[in-house]
Design a protein around this motif. Structure first.
Motif, PDB file in Angstrom:
ATOM      1  N   ALA A 197       0.258   4.414   0.253  1.00 15.14           N
ATOM      2  CA  ALA A 197      -0.029   5.415   1.296  1.00 15.14           C
ATOM      3  C   ALA A 197       0.613   5.001   2.615  1.00 15.14           C
ATOM      4  O   ALA A 197       1.215   5.829   3.318  1.00 15.14           O
ATOM      5  N   ASN A 198       0.518   3.717   2.950  1.00 12.16           N
ATOM      6  CA  ASN A 198       1.191   3.229   4.159  1.00 12.16           C
ATOM      7  C   ASN A 198       2.709   3.309   3.984  1.00 12.16           C
ATOM      8  O   ASN A 198       3.434   3.599   4.942  1.00 12.16           O
ATOM      9  N   ASP A 233       0.853  -1.180   0.000  1.00 16.17           N
ATOM     10  CA  ASP A 233       0.000   0.000   0.000  1.00 16.17           C
ATOM     11  C   ASP A 233       0.899   1.243   0.000  1.00 16.17           C
ATOM     12  O   ASP A 233       1.616   1.485   0.970  1.00 16.17           O
ATOM     13  N   TYR A 278       5.362   2.452  -2.274  1.00 17.86           N
ATOM     14  CA  TYR A 278       5.572   3.906  -2.268  1.00 17.86           C
ATOM     15  C   TYR A 278       6.709   4.287  -3.220  1.00 17.86           C
ATOM     16  O   TYR A 278       6.578   5.203  -4.030  1.00 17.86           O
ATOM     17  N   GLU A 307       4.332   5.516   2.245  1.00 18.78           N
ATOM     18  CA  GLU A 307       4.746   6.919   2.405  1.00 18.78           C
ATOM     19  C   GLU A 307       4.906   7.256   3.885  1.00 18.78           C
ATOM     20  O   GLU A 307       5.857   7.935   4.270  1.00 18.78           O
ATOM     21  N   LYS A 308       4.013   6.741   4.708  1.00 21.58           N
ATOM     22  CA  LYS A 308       4.136   6.953   6.162  1.00 21.58           C
ATOM     23  C   LYS A 308       5.377   6.233   6.691  1.00 21.58           C
ATOM     24  O   LYS A 308       6.124   6.787   7.491  1.00 21.58           O
ATOM     25  N   ALA A 309       5.602   5.007   6.239  1.00 19.53           N
ATOM     26  CA  ALA A 309       6.766   4.241   6.695  1.00 19.53           C
ATOM     27  C   ALA A 309       8.061   4.899   6.241  1.00 19.53           C
ATOM     28  O   ALA A 309       9.085   4.786   6.918  1.00 19.53           O
ATOM     29  N   GLU A 335       5.322  -6.931   5.354  1.00 19.12           N
ATOM     30  CA  GLU A 335       4.251  -6.023   4.953  1.00 19.12           C
ATOM     31  C   GLU A 335       4.748  -4.588   4.870  1.00 19.12           C
ATOM     32  O   GLU A 335       4.370  -3.837   3.977  1.00 19.12           O
ATOM     33  N   GLU A 336       5.595  -4.187   5.821  1.00 18.56           N
ATOM     34  CA  GLU A 336       6.132  -2.829   5.802  1.00 18.56           C
ATOM     35  C   GLU A 336       7.071  -2.646   4.601  1.00 18.56           C
ATOM     36  O   GLU A 336       7.052  -1.605   3.946  1.00 18.56           O
ATOM     37  N   ASP A 348       4.923  -2.201   1.585  1.00 19.49           N
ATOM     38  CA  ASP A 348       4.375  -0.842   1.536  1.00 19.49           C
ATOM     39  C   ASP A 348       5.432   0.159   1.076  1.00 19.49           C
ATOM     40  O   ASP A 348       5.158   1.042   0.253  1.00 19.49           O
TER      41      ASP A 348
END
Length: 137
Positions: free
Chosen positions: A28-29, A26, A123, A31-33, A115-116, A119
């Motif tokens: 969006a996730n 994902d 991104y 980008e946060k990570a 998963e991270e 993500d």
């Protein structure tokens, strides 16, 4: 005794389950990570290199080619060998940078959660215009 068809089906299932998790990442996730990466990296067009190189357009880019960044000798050698940052290679590196490229300058120990990493790769793909061009070729 298993039939040939059962063997083919079993092989297909094993390949499907062995496929990289990052295909479902994902952005969006990611980008946060990426915030934890932002202390050392940028990921914007014409962004500066920091302690690490700018990661804009990293997906499917040849290794050690960020303009103006002084790579470690092992990372530069990897690039000279023709290494490319495919999603699969990014996954390996993000999991264990020093394990994949002993002698890299990257001090970060890695992202252990698949998963991270998925993500983050989603991104990085979203900020890699050339990734889509390479896939279309």
């Amino acid at each position: 005794m298993p039939s040939i068809q059962q063997g083919i089906i079993a092989a297909a299932l094993m390949a499907a389950f062995a496929s990289p998790v990052f295909a479902d990442g994902d952005a969006a996730n990611g980008e946060k990570a990426f915030r934890k990466c932002a202390a050392c990296h940028t990921a914007t067009e014409d962004g500066p290199s920091r302690i690490g190189p700018n990661l804009f357009d990293i997906v499917n880019r040849p290794t050690a080619e960020a303009e103006g960044f002084a790579y470690s000798d092992p990372m530069a050698a990897l690039g000279e060998e023709g290494h490319v940052w495919s999603p699969e290679e990014l996954d390996k590196f993000l999991e264990d940078p020093k394990g994949m490229v002993p002698g890299t300058k990257m001090a970060f120990p890695g992202v252990k959660k698949p998963e991270e990493r998925a993500d983050l790769i989603a991104y990085l793909t979203s900020v890699s215009p050339s990734a889509g061009e390479a896939a279309a070729e």
